[in-house]
Design an enzyme around this catalytic site. Sequence first.
Site, PDB file in Angstrom:
ATOM      1  N   GLU A 248      34.047  -5.094   7.124  1.00 31.44           N
ATOM      2  CA  GLU A 248      33.551  -6.465   6.927  1.00 31.44           C
ATOM      3  C   GLU A 248      32.054  -6.395   7.181  1.00 31.44           C
ATOM      4  OE1 GLU A 248      35.293  -8.921   5.899  1.00 31.44           O
ATOM      5  OE2 GLU A 248      37.367  -8.440   6.353  1.00 31.44           O
ATOM      6  N   CYS A 282      27.075 -13.920   8.760  1.00 30.70           N
ATOM      7  CA  CYS A 282      27.320 -13.041   7.605  1.00 30.70           C
ATOM      8  C   CYS A 282      27.550 -13.858   6.338  1.00 30.70           C
ATOM      9  CB  CYS A 282      28.506 -12.119   7.876  1.00 30.70           C
ATOM     10  SG  CYS A 282      30.006 -12.986   8.337  1.00 30.70           S
TER      11      CYS A 282
HETATM   12  P1  NDP Z   1      25.819  -3.276  13.550  1.00 29.31           P
HETATM   13  O1  NDP Z   1      26.250  -2.613  12.305  1.00 29.31           O
HETATM   14  O2  NDP Z   1      24.519  -2.866  14.144  1.00 29.31           O
HETATM   15  O3  NDP Z   1      26.893  -3.068  14.715  1.00 29.31           O
HETATM   16  C1  NDP Z   1      28.242  -3.460  14.572  1.00 29.31           C
HETATM   17  C2  NDP Z   1      29.087  -2.758  15.616  1.00 29.31           C
HETATM   18  O4  NDP Z   1      29.121  -1.365  15.332  1.00 29.31           O
HETATM   19  C3  NDP Z   1      28.541  -2.875  17.038  1.00 29.31           C
HETATM   20  O5  NDP Z   1      29.599  -2.983  17.947  1.00 29.31           O
HETATM   21  C4  NDP Z   1      27.811  -1.562  17.207  1.00 29.31           C
HETATM   22  O6  NDP Z   1      27.661  -1.186  18.553  1.00 29.31           O
HETATM   23  C5  NDP Z   1      28.769  -0.628  16.507  1.00 29.31           C
HETATM   24  N1  NDP Z   1      28.188   0.646  16.104  1.00 29.31           N
HETATM   25  C6  NDP Z   1      26.888   0.992  15.974  1.00 29.31           C
HETATM   26  N2  NDP Z   1      26.780   2.277  15.544  1.00 29.31           N
HETATM   27  C7  NDP Z   1      28.036   2.742  15.395  1.00 29.31           C
HETATM   28  C8  NDP Z   1      28.595   3.980  14.942  1.00 29.31           C
HETATM   29  N3  NDP Z   1      27.830   5.005  14.559  1.00 29.31           N
HETATM   30  N4  NDP Z   1      29.929   4.105  14.895  1.00 29.31           N
HETATM   31  C9  NDP Z   1      30.738   3.063  15.240  1.00 29.31           C
HETATM   32  N5  NDP Z   1      30.271   1.872  15.674  1.00 29.31           N
HETATM   33  C10 NDP Z   1      28.936   1.707  15.740  1.00 29.31           C
HETATM   34  O7  NDP Z   1      25.888  -4.831  13.232  1.00 29.31           O
HETATM   35  P2  NDP Z   1      25.431  -6.053  14.138  1.00 29.31           P
HETATM   36  O8  NDP Z   1      26.165  -6.005  15.445  1.00 29.31           O
HETATM   37  O9  NDP Z   1      23.948  -6.120  14.171  1.00 29.31           O
HETATM   38  O10 NDP Z   1      26.026  -7.306  13.332  1.00 29.31           O
HETATM   39  C11 NDP Z   1      25.324  -7.931  12.311  1.00 29.31           C
HETATM   40  C12 NDP Z   1      25.882  -7.534  10.969  1.00 29.31           C
HETATM   41  O11 NDP Z   1      27.265  -7.844  10.944  1.00 29.31           O
HETATM   42  C13 NDP Z   1      25.271  -8.299   9.815  1.00 29.31           C
HETATM   43  O12 NDP Z   1      25.003  -7.422   8.751  1.00 29.31           O
HETATM   44  C14 NDP Z   1      26.362  -9.283   9.421  1.00 29.31           C
HETATM   45  O13 NDP Z   1      26.285  -9.689   8.090  1.00 29.31           O
HETATM   46  C15 NDP Z   1      27.573  -8.490   9.720  1.00 29.31           C
HETATM   47  N6  NDP Z   1      28.731  -9.359   9.890  1.00 29.31           N
HETATM   48  C16 NDP Z   1      29.704  -9.341   8.932  1.00 29.31           C
HETATM   49  C17 NDP Z   1      30.781 -10.198   9.035  1.00 29.31           C
HETATM   50  C18 NDP Z   1      31.876 -10.171   8.017  1.00 29.31           C
HETATM   51  O14 NDP Z   1      32.950 -10.660   8.322  1.00 29.31           O
HETATM   52  N7  NDP Z   1      31.685  -9.632   6.830  1.00 29.31           N
HETATM   53  C19 NDP Z   1      30.901 -11.154  10.142  1.00 29.31           C
HETATM   54  C20 NDP Z   1      29.846 -11.069  11.095  1.00 29.31           C
HETATM   55  C21 NDP Z   1      28.796 -10.189  10.956  1.00 29.31           C
HETATM   56  P3  NDP Z   1      26.286  -1.527  19.315  1.00 29.31           P
HETATM   57  O15 NDP Z   1      26.076  -2.997  19.201  1.00 29.31           O
HETATM   58  O16 NDP Z   1      26.581  -1.096  20.690  1.00 29.31           O
HETATM   59  O17 NDP Z   1      25.208  -0.728  18.621  1.00 29.31           O
END
Ligand code: NDP
Length: 516
Positions: A248, A282
């Site tokens: 997502e 998002c």
């Molecule tokens: P990120 O992609 O930066 O992080 C998402 C999650 O992935 C966090 O828990 C992060 O941990 C974790 N993560 C980071 N690196 C890795 C890795 N290599 N392997 C596995 N997990 C990892 O997104 P954001 O948290 O900044 O969220 C914003 C984004 O989410 C926007 O693009 C938004 O559009 C999208 N979004 C999409 C939705 C949907 O339903 N389609 C709903 C809500 C948001 P950590 O934070 O510790 O780095």
Amino acid sequence: MTQDTGSTPLSPTSPSGRDTFDSLNPATGVVVGTHPVHTADDVQAAVTRARDEAAWWSGLSHDQRCAHLLAWKGVITRALADLAEVVHRETGKPHGDATLEIALAIDHLSWAATHAERTLKRRRMSSGLLMANQAASLEYCPLGVVGVIGPWNYPVFTPMGSIVYALAAGNAVVFKPSELTPGVGEWLARTFLESVGRPVLQVVTGLGETGAALCHTGVDKVAFTGSTATGRRVMAACSETLTPVIIEAGGKDAVIVDADADLDAAADATLWGACANAGQTCIGVERVYVHERVYDAFLETLVAKARDVHADDSPGALLGPITMPGQLDVIRSHIQDAIDRGGRAVLGGPDAVGERYVQPTILVDVPEDSLAVQEETFGPTVTVARVSSMTEAITRTNATRYGLGSTVFSRSRGMEIAERIRSGMTAVNGVITFAAIPSLPFGGVGDSGFGRIHGADGLKEFTYAKAIARQRFKPVIALTSFARTAADEQRLTRVLTLLHGRKGTVRDEAGKAGVA
Ligand code: NDP
């Protein structure tokens, strides 16, 4: 959004000898809480524990699981203000917005719990004329352990869209919340344990590495919500163990305003869709395409309404801070790029981007290939463009690599336009409404990801289909036996010709029938 984080880097090691990290209040920079950095070994231990929990949980009846989930729902509902305060402190969003996302998550929890049985239980299927001697049935079985990786922008609503559907389908869950919102994750796991008495839902906290570790543990599925870039890394990691994933990811959602639209309602919805949660949504509105006959009137109404919306630290502020400081540079660069390419800010502009807050910004005359039109901005900004027809509006709406949500305002053609938009979800004469309807699946196409949470599709996403064919009586023609004779094969051909050999009628574009 991996450019920067709002949490501090690793804090000094805690007295227990474990690395910790701090989550910060983005409005003040003050430390909200200190949390363990779970290592790969910790994550593996949590998944091993989850295997035992999955065995117990999946052994319960649907009714028993439903009762547990509804009890947890009651706990969350009664403690809603407490959870909203944690969300407010970790993300900076106003209490009202925090309350709204929790309310929606509670509704989804209720729906998933009460619809799991009828969606997933074994049901009779038609076995068809050729196999009429068989009783065919289908059931959707839990996968086992699901790893959920969540973002910070809706730290309750978004991960709960995976967590509660996975739990209701009979799985145990290991949840890695964003490093910006670990307290929310811990709150959810703690209340689940208090309510159910067993850690069927566990949380592991840490930075990106902790999420990466979860992908390598051999969980039965990873439900990832976050940026498209991280989604690619998650998918690559999961491919090593053939772990299925749901992605997502981000969006670049558009609103289309037709000539006959209710302009006041369209402007109201556009403003809220673009600016609520300071634009960090998002499925937030980032682009608008307006029929030229109503463009000026729409823009005037939108700007007038937007003048009353401010982001600041006052108690009644409608918009909070930008949760992740690094995002401020992205928002500023998108606005600047739009202006450098000939666009104009009719409200806000580069100066609207402060040190923690961004004021609503409305951009016009922005070329379609600019960052503000093509890339996810994730701030309270929106581009508004004039179109000569709804076909042009749809073509421009569909011309991004994303395809998450979309919105149409039209009195007479809402459904027709909605059906032509390439996005997983569309709201007609409302905004983001589909996310609040638990029976509707949620998810995107293209760079917005794949797989679905919410609704019956969301329950099935966390299961595998188990088909059973039970012989009721001996077949008239023994097809699956070396005892099959040439006469059997002739009989099969005769039956097949009767069933499927008829000539079909195909109509050409003018509706003229031909025989194929
Ligand atoms: P990120 O992609 O930066 O992080 C998402 C999650 O992935 C966090 O828990 C992060 O941990 C974790 N993560 C980071 N690196 C890795 C890795 N290599 N392997 C596995 N997990 C990892 O997104 P954001 O948290 O900044 O969220 C914003 C984004 O989410 C926007 O693009 C938004 O559009 C999208 N979004 C999409 C939705 C949907 O339903 N389609 C709903 C809500 C948001 P950590 O934070 O510790 O780095």
